[in-house]
Scaffold this motif. Structure first.
Motif, PDB file in Angstrom:
ATOM      1  N   GLY A   1     -19.214 -23.339  10.825  1.00 19.66           N
ATOM      2  CA  GLY A   1     -19.373 -24.377   9.814  1.00 19.66           C
ATOM      3  C   GLY A   1     -18.495 -24.172   8.602  1.00 19.66           C
ATOM      4  O   GLY A   1     -18.842 -24.548   7.491  1.00 19.66           O
ATOM      5  N   LYS A   2     -17.331 -23.572   8.788  1.00 18.48           N
ATOM      6  CA  LYS A   2     -16.429 -23.356   7.657  1.00 18.48           C
ATOM      7  C   LYS A   2     -15.366 -24.461   7.634  1.00 18.48           C
ATOM      8  O   LYS A   2     -15.145 -25.157   8.619  1.00 18.48           O
ATOM      9  CB  LYS A   2     -15.736 -22.003   7.815  1.00 18.48           C
ATOM     10  CG  LYS A   2     -16.695 -20.830   7.776  1.00 18.48           C
ATOM     11  CD  LYS A   2     -16.862 -20.336   6.364  1.00 18.48           C
ATOM     12  CE  LYS A   2     -17.744 -19.106   6.293  1.00 18.48           C
ATOM     13  NZ  LYS A   2     -19.047 -19.229   6.920  1.00 18.48           N
ATOM     14  N   SER A   3     -14.702 -24.577   6.489  1.00 22.06           N
ATOM     15  CA  SER A   3     -13.582 -25.511   6.396  1.00 22.06           C
ATOM     16  C   SER A   3     -12.558 -25.125   7.443  1.00 22.06           C
ATOM     17  O   SER A   3     -12.410 -23.946   7.724  1.00 22.06           O
ATOM     18  CB  SER A   3     -12.929 -25.412   5.021  1.00 22.06           C
ATOM     19  OG  SER A   3     -13.664 -26.105   4.094  1.00 22.06           O
ATOM     20  N   PRO A   4     -11.824 -26.036   8.012  1.00 19.61           N
ATOM     21  CA  PRO A   4     -11.849 -27.485   7.774  1.00 19.61           C
ATOM     22  C   PRO A   4     -12.841 -28.259   8.642  1.00 19.61           C
ATOM     23  O   PRO A   4     -12.732 -29.462   8.707  1.00 19.61           O
ATOM     24  CB  PRO A   4     -10.414 -27.873   8.109  1.00 19.61           C
ATOM     25  CG  PRO A   4      -9.956 -26.873   9.095  1.00 19.61           C
ATOM     26  CD  PRO A   4     -10.705 -25.621   8.827  1.00 19.61           C
ATOM     27  N   PHE A   5     -13.777 -27.556   9.280  1.00 21.97           N
ATOM     28  CA  PHE A   5     -14.684 -28.307  10.166  1.00 21.97           C
ATOM     29  C   PHE A   5     -16.090 -28.401   9.600  1.00 21.97           C
ATOM     30  O   PHE A   5     -17.052 -28.528  10.335  1.00 21.97           O
ATOM     31  CB  PHE A   5     -14.730 -27.637  11.537  1.00 21.97           C
ATOM     32  CG  PHE A   5     -13.387 -27.427  12.141  1.00 21.97           C
ATOM     33  CD1 PHE A   5     -12.621 -28.512  12.500  1.00 21.97           C
ATOM     34  CD2 PHE A   5     -12.873 -26.166  12.324  1.00 21.97           C
ATOM     35  CE1 PHE A   5     -11.365 -28.339  13.033  1.00 21.97           C
ATOM     36  CE2 PHE A   5     -11.617 -25.986  12.864  1.00 21.97           C
ATOM     37  CZ  PHE A   5     -10.862 -27.072  13.217  1.00 21.97           C
TER      38      PHE A   5
ATOM     39  N   THR B   1     -12.202 -35.244   8.233  1.00 19.69           N
ATOM     40  CA  THR B   1     -13.309 -36.149   8.527  1.00 19.69           C
ATOM     41  C   THR B   1     -13.790 -35.839   9.943  1.00 19.69           C
ATOM     42  O   THR B   1     -13.146 -35.101  10.689  1.00 19.69           O
ATOM     43  CB  THR B   1     -12.879 -37.609   8.452  1.00 19.69           C
ATOM     44  OG1 THR B   1     -11.891 -37.827   9.451  1.00 19.69           O
ATOM     45  CG2 THR B   1     -12.298 -37.946   7.107  1.00 19.69           C
ATOM     46  N   THR B   2     -14.935 -36.428  10.319  1.00 18.90           N
ATOM     47  CA  THR B   2     -15.499 -36.126  11.636  1.00 18.90           C
ATOM     48  C   THR B   2     -14.517 -36.495  12.736  1.00 18.90           C
ATOM     49  O   THR B   2     -14.244 -35.710  13.651  1.00 18.90           O
ATOM     50  CB  THR B   2     -16.790 -36.917  11.835  1.00 18.90           C
ATOM     51  OG1 THR B   2     -17.495 -36.944  10.615  1.00 18.90           O
ATOM     52  CG2 THR B   2     -17.648 -36.298  12.904  1.00 18.90           C
ATOM     53  N   ALA B   3     -13.993 -37.716  12.619  1.00 16.32           N
ATOM     54  CA  ALA B   3     -13.088 -38.195  13.654  1.00 16.32           C
ATOM     55  C   ALA B   3     -11.866 -37.296  13.747  1.00 16.32           C
ATOM     56  O   ALA B   3     -11.420 -36.915  14.839  1.00 16.32           O
ATOM     57  CB  ALA B   3     -12.675 -39.626  13.346  1.00 16.32           C
ATOM     58  N   GLN B   4     -11.338 -36.929  12.564  1.00 14.02           N
ATOM     59  CA  GLN B   4     -10.140 -36.086  12.565  1.00 14.02           C
ATOM     60  C   GLN B   4     -10.429 -34.719  13.172  1.00 14.02           C
ATOM     61  O   GLN B   4      -9.604 -34.180  13.912  1.00 14.02           O
ATOM     62  CB  GLN B   4      -9.636 -35.898  11.145  1.00 14.02           C
ATOM     63  CG  GLN B   4      -8.823 -37.075  10.646  1.00 14.02           C
ATOM     64  CD  GLN B   4      -8.553 -36.979   9.169  1.00 14.02           C
ATOM     65  OE1 GLN B   4      -9.121 -36.133   8.482  1.00 14.02           O
ATOM     66  NE2 GLN B   4      -7.707 -37.858   8.674  1.00 14.02           N
ATOM     67  N   SER B   5     -11.623 -34.154  12.865  1.00 10.49           N
ATOM     68  CA  SER B   5     -11.870 -32.810  13.376  1.00 10.49           C
ATOM     69  C   SER B   5     -12.058 -32.833  14.881  1.00 10.49           C
ATOM     70  O   SER B   5     -11.556 -31.957  15.590  1.00 10.49           O
ATOM     71  CB  SER B   5     -13.061 -32.164  12.670  1.00 10.49           C
ATOM     72  OG  SER B   5     -14.207 -32.901  12.889  1.00 10.49           O
TER      73      SER B   5
ATOM     74  N   ASP C   1     -10.802 -35.017  16.881  1.00 16.12           N
ATOM     75  CA  ASP C   1      -9.458 -35.302  17.381  1.00 16.12           C
ATOM     76  C   ASP C   1      -8.642 -34.014  17.461  1.00 16.12           C
ATOM     77  O   ASP C   1      -8.030 -33.695  18.478  1.00 16.12           O
ATOM     78  CB  ASP C   1      -8.811 -36.298  16.406  1.00 16.12           C
ATOM     79  CG  ASP C   1      -7.607 -36.968  17.009  1.00 16.12           C
ATOM     80  OD1 ASP C   1      -7.676 -37.261  18.220  1.00 16.12           O
ATOM     81  OD2 ASP C   1      -6.619 -37.150  16.293  1.00 16.12           O
ATOM     82  N   PHE C   2      -8.675 -33.273  16.347  1.00 15.59           N
ATOM     83  CA  PHE C   2      -7.914 -32.021  16.281  1.00 15.59           C
ATOM     84  C   PHE C   2      -8.403 -31.031  17.329  1.00 15.59           C
ATOM     85  O   PHE C   2      -7.612 -30.442  18.063  1.00 15.59           O
ATOM     86  CB  PHE C   2      -8.058 -31.436  14.873  1.00 15.59           C
ATOM     87  CG  PHE C   2      -7.396 -30.106  14.690  1.00 15.59           C
ATOM     88  CD1 PHE C   2      -6.033 -30.022  14.465  1.00 15.59           C
ATOM     89  CD2 PHE C   2      -8.138 -28.939  14.752  1.00 15.59           C
ATOM     90  CE1 PHE C   2      -5.427 -28.802  14.293  1.00 15.59           C
ATOM     91  CE2 PHE C   2      -7.529 -27.719  14.582  1.00 15.59           C
ATOM     92  CZ  PHE C   2      -6.172 -27.640  14.359  1.00 15.59           C
ATOM     93  N   LEU C   3      -9.734 -30.881  17.408  1.00 12.70           N
ATOM     94  CA  LEU C   3     -10.290 -29.889  18.328  1.00 12.70           C
ATOM     95  C   LEU C   3      -9.991 -30.242  19.771  1.00 12.70           C
ATOM     96  O   LEU C   3      -9.735 -29.379  20.606  1.00 12.70           O
ATOM     97  CB  LEU C   3     -11.799 -29.777  18.129  1.00 12.70           C
ATOM     98  CG  LEU C   3     -12.242 -29.035  16.870  1.00 12.70           C
ATOM     99  CD1 LEU C   3     -13.700 -29.277  16.595  1.00 12.70           C
ATOM    100  CD2 LEU C   3     -11.982 -27.560  17.043  1.00 12.70           C
ATOM    101  N   LEU C   4     -10.031 -31.528  20.075  1.00  9.17           N
ATOM    102  CA  LEU C   4      -9.782 -31.928  21.465  1.00  9.17           C
ATOM    103  C   LEU C   4      -8.301 -31.852  21.797  1.00  9.17           C
ATOM    104  O   LEU C   4      -7.934 -31.828  22.960  1.00  9.17           O
ATOM    105  CB  LEU C   4     -10.306 -33.343  21.715  1.00  9.17           C
ATOM    106  CG  LEU C   4     -11.825 -33.450  21.829  1.00  9.17           C
ATOM    107  CD1 LEU C   4     -12.224 -34.864  22.162  1.00  9.17           C
ATOM    108  CD2 LEU C   4     -12.377 -32.490  22.861  1.00  9.17           C
ATOM    109  N   LYS C   5      -7.456 -31.860  20.783  1.00  8.47           N
ATOM    110  CA  LYS C   5      -6.023 -31.792  21.079  1.00  8.47           C
ATOM    111  C   LYS C   5      -5.542 -30.353  21.048  1.00  8.47           C
ATOM    112  O   LYS C   5      -5.193 -29.772  22.068  1.00  8.47           O
ATOM    113  CB  LYS C   5      -5.238 -32.631  20.070  1.00  8.47           C
ATOM    114  CG  LYS C   5      -5.108 -34.079  20.491  1.00  8.47           C
ATOM    115  CD  LYS C   5      -4.321 -34.857  19.465  1.00  8.47           C
ATOM    116  CE  LYS C   5      -4.423 -36.345  19.737  1.00  8.47           C
ATOM    117  NZ  LYS C   5      -4.132 -37.108  18.530  1.00  8.47           N
ATOM    118  N   VAL C   6      -5.544 -29.737  19.855  1.00 10.06           N
ATOM    119  CA  VAL C   6      -4.834 -28.464  19.693  1.00 10.06           C
ATOM    120  C   VAL C   6      -5.482 -27.318  20.473  1.00 10.06           C
ATOM    121  O   VAL C   6      -4.887 -26.783  21.404  1.00 10.06           O
ATOM    122  CB  VAL C   6      -4.658 -28.127  18.204  1.00 10.06           C
ATOM    123  CG1 VAL C   6      -3.921 -26.835  18.033  1.00 10.06           C
ATOM    124  CG2 VAL C   6      -3.952 -29.270  17.500  1.00 10.06           C
TER     125      VAL C   6
END
Lengths: 292, 220, 368, 208
Positions: free
Chosen positions: A189-193, A269-273, A275-280
């Motif tokens: 639960g730390k930044s950036p998530f 944001t939720t969508a961005q995180s 998105d990021f997690l599913l990609k990178v």
């Protein structure tokens, strides 16, 4: 056996809060200030246990934190503390990595049950965010773990630890480690998530109606849970621990790394995180899986 | 600017600040003309002043140019008895909130603006507070309690006047007293030597008076 | 009305709001479908209080109108009273006022940086920038006696002369800030997460910006070069050499970059002020005694460029020692209603705090 | 001596007399509880007025109040202390009362700024309250306009001391025991609805 389990729990509780205190201190130094005392988190939790509760939303609300705490406790009991040790292995001979992964999801689900019953829109929003984020977190983490299982031809944590006697998995499977570490940041639960409890957005999310004893329980479970996750990462990628000092050192290094990342980056944001997690990290994990 | 000077009588107030006065009936025509035909095409403020002695409000629409280098005050007077104006929302969207503000503070109606509900006050049943006849001090004394130690919490001017008069009275009284004493002592001197007691009471009286005058100064 | 919508009140007691106000939001999931601003939590009735006080008594309360940067208010008030009473102030006082304005602008931008970074969860930047702001407040305290409220820019000049060695300490602080600003660039303005969130969020359409009366960074962030210090110069701004940073994205990131540029310009202006300020000269004009300080029956409009845009005062005297009417228009009045209510529609809930911060909405000046 | 000051002094004396009785009657467990609640304070910083501008410096690196165990939290449910930072307008007072009642006991209130004590600069304003302790229980006043951050920290230290030694009767106890008094005051000022009404619907929409 029973004493073993008790010691494991107490250690998890103690180390969890100690690390939380350290986290606050290290961030304070990054911020250029002195920071609270190391034991501050203990004080906080004890004080919260002595507070009254002013809320009543039915029994489901009370059950939420309890399910959460039992999820965390079960997780920590199924993870062995030491490498090929007789002591402090907990229930790990009776379960394996898959059981641990199952229990890790139990906490957020219990939270969802409890929070859903108080009807505060911020809480519901926080839970929605948490479950959405979980979707993104699990994918890379599970792929990394499956990679390890395939490499070791076993789902037993003890076996995976024993197999790292010569080279740690962090060197043998660096890509898997990177993927797992990124999602581990999210699990902590730390930044950036840190979208779940973001105070500027959803008003501390699921914990919005928790006060007094419930908050204390929630804090304790999060301390235990964080330590459990650290342990799992150490067991899987850093070859477990031989002694107590080894354990402290390895969890601490991993922890400090996560603290620095959290202090430097802002929040997605939720969508961005997702998105990021599913990609990178997912792509990294899949590439890592190919090398296994 | 030239367009404006052709149709309206423009006076320059200070550097880069101009003034045009219209009547209430001409207002809509004027604002339409100015905002479309001249360079003053943006509204930056609607100001209102309450001239209760002359029984009207002075509304000032402050218009500015695209280059933001000149300001124009478009003035008109409006009766105080809850009259209404055409809303300029269609010309300037930002007027909505300004008109809402004026409606709440002065009770001016704006035809065409549908958002004239509570703005900053909540459940307000008194007069619109910025009208001159609304007495905020009376309102405060009616609704709020002050902490002990602020009994001097009164209108400064009235209080000063009262204290001055009181001080005058006190002075006159004392003068009369002293006169009487003088006469007495004169009488007594003829009979007896002076008593020390009278001095002590005098000193006490003057001490008592001191904080009053000091406070009046503080009150300013 | 769709019954799937959730209604929430974002504020007034909410960490993601810029002060004591609230935004009523209707959400579909986390997407905002309808937004309405509610203010009035800070209404003190300044305009009524000013009517009850003499000119000089009113001077002490105007700085409370906007808490983060009180100096543009004092400047406006002083200039309006000077305009009505026909007072000319000395060259040295003008320079000191410019200095106060720019110092206050720098402090306000630092505070803004803390808020903006805090709104996306970057605690570190806020901690650093608030420390640097405090250094500026220390200088203010030395100059005026007050940390936050200064009550310094007095009608007729300024209230006190500079303390000995003040300009030296100011230029030392400027050196420090010049060294510190690149660090903010690397941790905040060039940060990957900030860029990812801020670019393309909260876009102001360029075509409506001028017509709707938007001011300050909102204009400059969509590529329009408007700044009262250049367009309608007051004090000695026409003698100083500075640029107006302009970026044309129209989004949160452009506005942040504009502010970043403005901090550097403020430092530049302060350096020039230190170099050019006349060493001699009266700081204060001779004024009538304060019970006899009357204003003629006239009215005037003055405006100052604050750190967030144009701050306008309408003031009318009535021939007595009281002010008949003082009406304040801060930049937030238009930004907080006309712009914000329109802009929040179809945004995500996560971005509300960020957008409000980037518009620099400050509720006390909306409701006075 | 003036009348008002005499009354004030008497009030002060009665307060002090009241607290001396409580001081020695606490058990060991109560002592421990008091120690912990003094050592760890969760603050809901409701920026009701100008005082809100001095809170960020207090919580950040220049003054760093986290040293004393004071942390900011977002929701009143989790908080022990509410800082009422400055004057409350009538509209804010409704929200302040609601926030105060949402906090769970033991809870304390620090009132920041002169305007919470007797109206301060806004003593003749029609929209701000003059005396906060009439409407909610107040434990500590920090005077000044604005109070410096050091003053706020001093207020915290004093409050912690008095909680640790149990030398004050906390405001929440007064509020609970004298609820009728507080409620009467609230209703006198705010009318029947002393808390915000959110069903009010401005644009003709229903909440359901």
């Amino acid at each position: 056996m029973f004493i073993d389990l008790l010691i494991m729990l107490v250690m998890a509780y103690g180390f969890g809060f100690l690390y939380y205190g350290l986290y606050r201190n290290i961030s304070a130094r990054v911020h250029g200030r002195f920071g609270p005392s190391l034991a501050q988190s203990f004080y906080d939790s004890i004080k919260l246990f002595t507070k009254d509760t002013s809320t009543d939303f039915g029994w489901m609300f009370f059950a939420g934190p309890i399910i959460m705490a039992s999820g965390a406790i079960l997780t920590v009991l199924f993870i062995p503390y030491f490498n090929h040790g007789e002591r402090l292995v907990g229930l790990s001979p009776y379960g394996n990595l898959i059981v641990v992964l199952y229990f890790m999801v139990l906490g957020p689900l219990g939270n969802a049950l409890g929070v859903g019953s108080h009807g505060n829109p911020f809480g519901a929003m926080g839970i929605t965010r948490g479950l959405t984020r979980l979707l993104g977190l699990e994918m890379p983490f599970y792929i990394a773990v499956v990679g390890l299982m395939i490499a070791n031809e076993s789902a037993d944590i003890g076996t995976i630890m024993a197999n790292q006697a010569e080279t740690y998995n962090i060197i043998a499977h660096p890509l898997l480690f990177i993927a797992a570490f990124i999602s581990f940041l999210g699990f902590l639960g730390k930044s950036p998530f840190d979208v779940v409890g973001a105070p500027q957005e959803v008003y501390s999310g699921p914990a919005v109606e928790f006060g007094g004893k419930f908050l204390a329980l929630a804090l304790s479970q999060s301390a235990i849970f964080s330590f459990a996750k650290l342990l799992l990462m150490v067991d899987l990628f850093l070859g477990g621990a031989d002694s107590l000092w080894d354990l402290i050192l390895k969890t601490f290094v991993l922890f400090v790394a996560s603290v620095f990342v959290g202090n430097v980056y802002g929040r997605f944001t939720t969508a961005q995180s997702v998105d990021f997690l599913l990609k990178v990290p997912t792509v990294i994990a899949i590439v890592g899986l190919l090398f296994v | 600017m030239k367009n404006l000077q052709k149709t309206y009588e423009v006076t320059q107030k200070v550097e880069r600040l101009f003034e045009v006065t219209v009547t209430q009936t001409d207002f809509w025509e004027a604002v339409l003309y100015i905002s479309t035909q001249t360079e003053f095409n943006t509204l930056s403020q609607i100001a209102c002043a309450d001239w209760i002695e002359e029984e009207h409000f002075l509304l000032t629409y402050i218009l500015t140019t695209d280059a933001r280098d000149k300001n124009l005050m478009l003035k008109l007077t409006l009766g105080r008895e809850y009259e209404s104006m055409p809303s300029v929302m269609t010309l300037f969207p930002q007027a909505e909130v300004m008109e809402r503000d004026l409606h709440e503070m002065y009770g001016i109606g704006f035809e065409g603006n549908e958002t004239l509900y509570d703005f900053v006050l909540e459940q307000w049943h008194d007069l619109p507070p910025l009208r001159r006849e609304f007495d905020t001090l009376a309102f405060v004394h009616e609704h709020f309690a002050f902490k002990g130690g602020r009994e001097d919490n009164k209108d400064v001017k009235v209080e000063q006047k009262r204290r001055r008069e009181e001080a005058k009275k006190q002075k006159a009284l004392e003068a009369a007293k002293q006169e009487a004493k003088k006469q007495e002592t004169e009488k007594q001197e003829t009979e007896k030597p002076k008593e020390p007691n009278t001095h002590a009471t005098d000193a006490e009286e003057t001490q008592d008076k001191k904080p009053d005058t000091k406070e009046a100064e503080d009150g300013q | 009305m769709d019954s799937k919508l959730i209604k929430i009140f974002h504020g007034p007691q909410h960490p993601g709001i810029t002060g004591n106000m609230s935004v009523e939001l209707d959400l579909l999931g986390e997407t905002i479908k309808y937004a309405r601003t509610h203010v009035g939590y800070l209404h003190r009735g300044f305009e009524k209080l000013v009517e009850r006080r003499t000119v000089i008594q009113a001077f002490t309360i105007v700085c409370r109108i906007c808490v983060p940067e009180p100096d543009p208010n004092e400047e406006n008030f002083a200039r309006a009273v000077e305009g009505l009473a026909g007072i000319e102030i000395s060259e040295r006082a003008k320079y000191i006022r410019v200095m106060v304005q720019e110092m206050s602008r720098l402090a306000a931008q630092m505070l803004w940086m803390g808020g903006q970074s805090g709104s996306i969860g970057m605690g570190t930047v806020g901690q650093w920038s608030l420390f640097d702001r405090d250094l500026m407040l220390d200088l203010f305290e030395e100059l005026t006696g007050g940390r936050v409220y200064h009550m310094y820019t007095y009608p007729g000049g300024v209230r006190r002369d500079l303390p000995e060695g003040f300009l030296l300490r100011l230029s030392e602080l400027l050196d420090y800030l010049e060294k510190k600003l690149p660090k903010y660039d690397s941790i905040f303005f060039d940060n990957a997460t900030f860029k990812k969130r801020a670019i393309g969020t909260g876009v102001v359409p360029k075509e409506e910006a001028l017509k709707n009366g938007y001011v300050g960074q909102t204009l400059r962030g969509c590529g329009i070069r408007r700044d009262l210090r250049k367009d309608n110069p007051y004090l000695v701004y026409d003698k100083l050499d500075f640029d107006i940073p302009v970026f044309d994205g129209g989004d949160v990131y452009s506005r942040a970059l504009v502010r970043r540029g403005e901090m550097r310009e403020s430092i530049k202006i302060l350096r020039q002020v230190i170099a050019q300020m006349p060493a001699e000269g009266a700081i204060m004009q001779k004024l009538p005694k304060h019970r006899k300080f009357t204003l003629p029956k006239e009215d005037i409009y003055v405006a100052t460029e604050s750190a967030r845009g144009e701050f306008g005062y309408y003031m009318a005297g009535d021939g007595t020692e009281h002010i008949r009417r003082m009406q304040v228009k801060g930049p937030s009045l238009i930004h907080g209603f006309t712009l914000l209510e329109k802009m929040l529609i179809d945004e995500e809930l996560s971005n509300v705090a960020m957008i409000m911060n980037s518009l620099g909405i400050c509720p006390p000046e909306i409701e006075r | 001596m003036q009348k008002g000051f005499v009354a004030y002094n008497n009030e002060q004396k009665s307060l002090e007399a009241e607290t001396e009785g409580i001081k020695n009657s606490q058990t060991l467990i109560q002592k421990a509880m008091n120690w912990f609640s003094a050592r760890s304070m969760f603050v809901v910083a409701y920026g009701t007025g100008c005082g809100a501008i001095e809170m960020p410096p207090v919580f950040t690196s220049r003054y760093d109040i986290e040293r004393l165990g004071v942390v900011g939290v977002a929701t009143p449910r989790q908080a022990d202390i509410m800082i009422v930072s400055g004057y409350c307008s009538l509209k804010t007072l409704r929200r302040v009362i609601r926030t105060y009642e949402q906090m769970s006991e033991p809870k304390y209130v620090i009132a920041l700024g002169s305007c919470t004590i007797n109206g301060g600069m806004y003593w003749d304003s029609y929209n701000t309250i003059k005396k906060l302790e009439e409407y909610i229980g107040v434990d500590m006043y920090v005077a000044g306009c604005m109070p410096r951050p050091e003053a706020l920290i001093e207020g915290f230290v004093k409050l912690q001391e008095s909680i640790r030694n149990n030398t004050i009767q906390p405001g929440y106890v007064k509020y609970r025991e004298d609820y009728a008094y507080y409620q009467a005051n609230q209703e006198k000022l705010l009318g029947k609805e002393t808390q915000p009404v959110y069903e009010e619907d401005y644009a003709g929409m229903n909440l359901s």
